[in-house]
Write an enzyme that holds these catalytic residues in place. Structure first.
Site, PDB file in Angstrom:
ATOM      1  N   TYR A 298       0.982  -1.043   0.106  1.00  0.00           N
ATOM      2  CA  TYR A 298       0.093  -0.090  -0.063  1.00  0.00           C
ATOM      3  C   TYR A 298       0.843   1.228   0.059  1.00  0.00           C
ATOM      4  O   TYR A 298       1.724   1.580   0.929  1.00  0.00           O
ATOM      5  CB  TYR A 298      -0.936  -0.079   1.357  1.00  0.00           C
ATOM      6  CG  TYR A 298      -1.791   1.173   1.442  1.00  0.00           C
ATOM      7  CD1 TYR A 298      -2.811   1.527   0.515  1.00  0.00           C
ATOM      8  CD2 TYR A 298      -1.635   2.066   2.218  1.00  0.00           C
ATOM      9  CE1 TYR A 298      -3.711   2.599   0.658  1.00  0.00           C
ATOM     10  CE2 TYR A 298      -2.352   3.266   2.487  1.00  0.00           C
ATOM     11  CZ  TYR A 298      -3.476   3.509   1.507  1.00  0.00           C
ATOM     12  OH  TYR A 298      -4.379   4.653   1.627  1.00  0.00           O
TER      13      TYR A 298
ATOM     14  N   ASP B  21       9.209   2.418  -0.022  1.00  0.00           N
ATOM     15  CA  ASP B  21       8.283   3.314   0.633  1.00  0.00           C
ATOM     16  C   ASP B  21       8.413   3.043   2.145  1.00  0.00           C
ATOM     17  O   ASP B  21       8.117   1.823   2.562  1.00  0.00           O
ATOM     18  CB  ASP B  21       6.813   2.820   0.033  1.00  0.00           C
ATOM     19  CG  ASP B  21       5.945   3.621   0.847  1.00  0.00           C
ATOM     20  OD1 ASP B  21       6.022   4.106   2.025  1.00  0.00           O
ATOM     21  OD2 ASP B  21       4.486   3.490   0.314  1.00  0.00           O
TER      22      ASP B  21
ATOM     23  N   LYS C 251       4.363   8.569   8.738  1.00  0.00           N
ATOM     24  CA  LYS C 251       3.934   8.485  10.039  1.00  0.00           C
ATOM     25  C   LYS C 251       4.788   8.795  11.490  1.00  0.00           C
ATOM     26  O   LYS C 251       4.745   9.938  11.751  1.00  0.00           O
ATOM     27  CB  LYS C 251       3.753   6.644  10.065  1.00  0.00           C
ATOM     28  CG  LYS C 251       2.595   6.567   9.056  1.00  0.00           C
ATOM     29  CD  LYS C 251       2.272   4.942   9.051  1.00  0.00           C
ATOM     30  CE  LYS C 251       0.798   4.876   8.394  1.00  0.00           C
ATOM     31  NZ  LYS C 251       0.835   4.291   6.975  1.00  0.00           N
TER      32      LYS C 251
HETATM   33  C1  LIG Z   1       0.234   4.828   5.726  1.00  0.00           C
HETATM   34  C2  LIG Z   1       1.232   4.604   4.351  1.00  0.00           C
HETATM   35  C3  LIG Z   1       1.069   5.398   3.205  1.00  0.00           C
HETATM   36  C4  LIG Z   1       0.268   6.582   3.166  1.00  0.00           C
HETATM   37  O1  LIG Z   1       0.254   7.510   4.131  1.00  0.00           O
HETATM   38  P1  LIG Z   1      -1.058   8.329   4.465  1.00  0.00           P
HETATM   39  O2  LIG Z   1      -0.276   9.412   5.433  1.00  0.00           O
HETATM   40  O3  LIG Z   1      -1.826   7.630   5.207  1.00  0.00           O
HETATM   41  O4  LIG Z   1      -1.295   9.105   3.207  1.00  0.00           O
HETATM   42  C5  LIG Z   1       1.959   4.951   2.180  1.00  0.00           C
HETATM   43  N1  LIG Z   1       3.113   3.919   2.322  1.00  0.00           N
HETATM   44  C6  LIG Z   1       2.677   2.966   3.338  1.00  0.00           C
HETATM   45  C7  LIG Z   1       3.785   2.076   3.446  1.00  0.00           C
HETATM   46  C8  LIG Z   1       1.999   3.344   4.449  1.00  0.00           C
HETATM   47  O5  LIG Z   1       1.834   2.488   5.533  1.00  0.00           O
END
Ligand SMILES: *Cc1c(COP(=O)(O)O)cnc(C)c1O
Length: 433
Positions: free
Chosen positions: A154, A242, A270
């Site tokens: 994701y 990511d 995060k």
């Molecule tokens: C949470 C998440 C995102 C998106 O971040 P948001 O602050 O919710 O837009 C992107 N990549 C990963 C791996 C995530 O866990």
């Protein structure tokens, strides 16, 4: 004080049930992010009233040991005193200016110092903006169009990346999203995780969660990330990590230091906001020179690098020495070992993978290596029973089988023990059917 304000303050205390009813009238599904709606586990979500450390309290007055921790954003636990003080102090100086500020520089310096290979960053207000902008940069810098992603990873709700997504997309049983046009994903190629994709000269970027944590926890197989690096180099494509979950959770150097593999581009979020909205993307100087105003790849944001968010991020990251990462990993190991013994001891087939501070849970005896395996485990239908059994006993996990557990630095050994005891009871219940 205006009369509207008085009316607002006088609003009577509400229960979870009442609030959810009202919420559903004015927010889709009653929530501002789909996974919070409890769709894949059923029931009424708890509305958080306040939280401290490992614990959240809901509007019904119940407390929960919290393993959601804002999906990992709150690595220190909730309302950390130093973070709260930093936010308070920053707020009194003004909350947003549309001009650069001191702490943006400090936070950027810290990130570049901690992550091996990261030379320059641009801050955003979310992880989604970070991956979206990093993809734009990759395309702008290479002049190529194709993006390769892995099923079950994701990367936020970016159109081009909303195919075969994990987390909330998976929890809803969606393969993607309505409203994403075919042309928006025409240049997106989806590959199975843990299999090195064959790239070609049209590939701008390979985006990967270096430790996948949005289809449950799926660690990369030995050599997988290295082989992705080599395949990118072979065709001149960029590698994008990511690290929105792994960054500053698997240690100061995130999954980059953990794996020893250096990508060209990174996305973070995060943890770096200390619980406030921050993301960032970054890379080598050569690549970041393409970003406006230095280069032709446009990217910006009114609240980007926000004074409160950078103050919170600095206050959080400033507390994360190696000793704290060691402590977090010890806590996670205690939790993983305990859950394995509790649920396995009850006769359930479970896999509890762990990477550093991250812990996963699959109701399946077979090892989970990719999204198909994760779906097979979710399809056993055991997760909702586990979830509600634990919630009833005062332990909150993320409400879906594709999420991971986020023990924080505030979780005590005694709280982990209580969690494991409760899991034993729930395991017995589930085993008896
Ligand atoms: C949470 C998440 C995102 C998106 O971040 P948001 O602050 O919710 O837009 C992107 N990549 C990963 C791996 C995530 O866990």
């Amino acid at each position: 004080m205006s009369s509207e304000q008085e009316e607002f303050d006088a609003m009577p205390a509400s229960t979870n049930e009442e609030l959810f009813g009202r919420a559903k009238a004015v927010l889709p599904g009653g929530v501002n992010s789909p996974v919070r709606a409890f769709l894949s586990v059923g029931g009424t979500p708890y509305f958080v009233k306040n939280a401290r450390g490992s614990t959240v309290w809901d509007e019904d007055g119940r407390s929960y040991i919290d393993y959601v921790q804002s999906y990992g954003a709150s690595i220190l636990g909730h309302a950390d005193p130093m973070v709260v003080r930093a936010i308070r102090e920053a707020a009194t100086e003004g909350t947003t200016f549309g001009a650069p500020t001191r702490r943006e520089v400090q936070l950027a310096e810290l990130l570049c110092q901690w992550v091996p290979g990261l030379e320059m960053v641009r801050m955003t207000s979310s992880g989604t903006e970070a991956t979206m902008s990093a993809i734009r940069l990759a395309r702008g810098a290479t002049g190529r169009s194709k993006v390769v992603k892995f099923a079950g990873c994701y990367h936020g709700h970016v159109d081009a990346l909303l195919v075969a997504g994990g987390s909330g997309v998976a929890n809803q049983g969606l393969v993607g999203s309505a409203g994403v046009t075919e042309s928006a994903v025409a240049d997106t190629v989806v590959a199975p995780y843990n299999v090195v994709p064959q790239l070609d000269q049209d590939t701008a970027v390979l985006i990967v969660e270096p430790v996948a944590a949005n289809m449950g926890l799926v660690p990369p197989e030995p050599g997988f990330l290295q082989a992705c690096r080599s395949e990118c180099d072979r065709v001149g494509a960029l590698l994008l990590f990511d690290e929105v979950i792994t960054g500053f959770r698997l240690g100061r150097g995130g999954a980059t230091a953990w794996s020893g593999v250096t990508p060209d581009l990174w996305a973070f979020g995060k943890v770096i906001g200390g619980g406030l909205p921050v993301g960032c993307f970054g890379g080598t100087l050569e690549l970041m020179n393409h970003v406006a105003p230095l280069g032709p790849v446009y990217q910006g944001g009114t609240l980007s690098g926000n004074p409160l968010a950078t103050a919170a991020g600095l206050a959080a990251l400033g507390q994360l020495g190696q000793d704290r990462f060691d402590q977090l990993e010890t806590t996670a190991t205690r939790l993983a070992d305990g859950l394995r013994a509790a649920l396995g001891g009850a006769g359930l087939s479970v896999q509890i993978p762990q990477v550093g501070a991250l812990v996963g849970l699959f109701f399946d005896s077979r090892e989970v290596l990719n999204y198909d395996d994760a779906k097979r485990s979710a399809d056993t239908g055991q997760f909702p029973g586990f979830f509600h059994g634990m919630l009833k006993r005062g332990f909150a996990f993320a409400p879906g089988p594709y999420e991971v557990m986020f023990p924080s630095l505030s979780h005590s050994d005694a709280e982990i023990e209580r969690t494991i005891d409760a899991a034993s009871e729930v395991g017995q219940e589930l085993a008896e059917g």
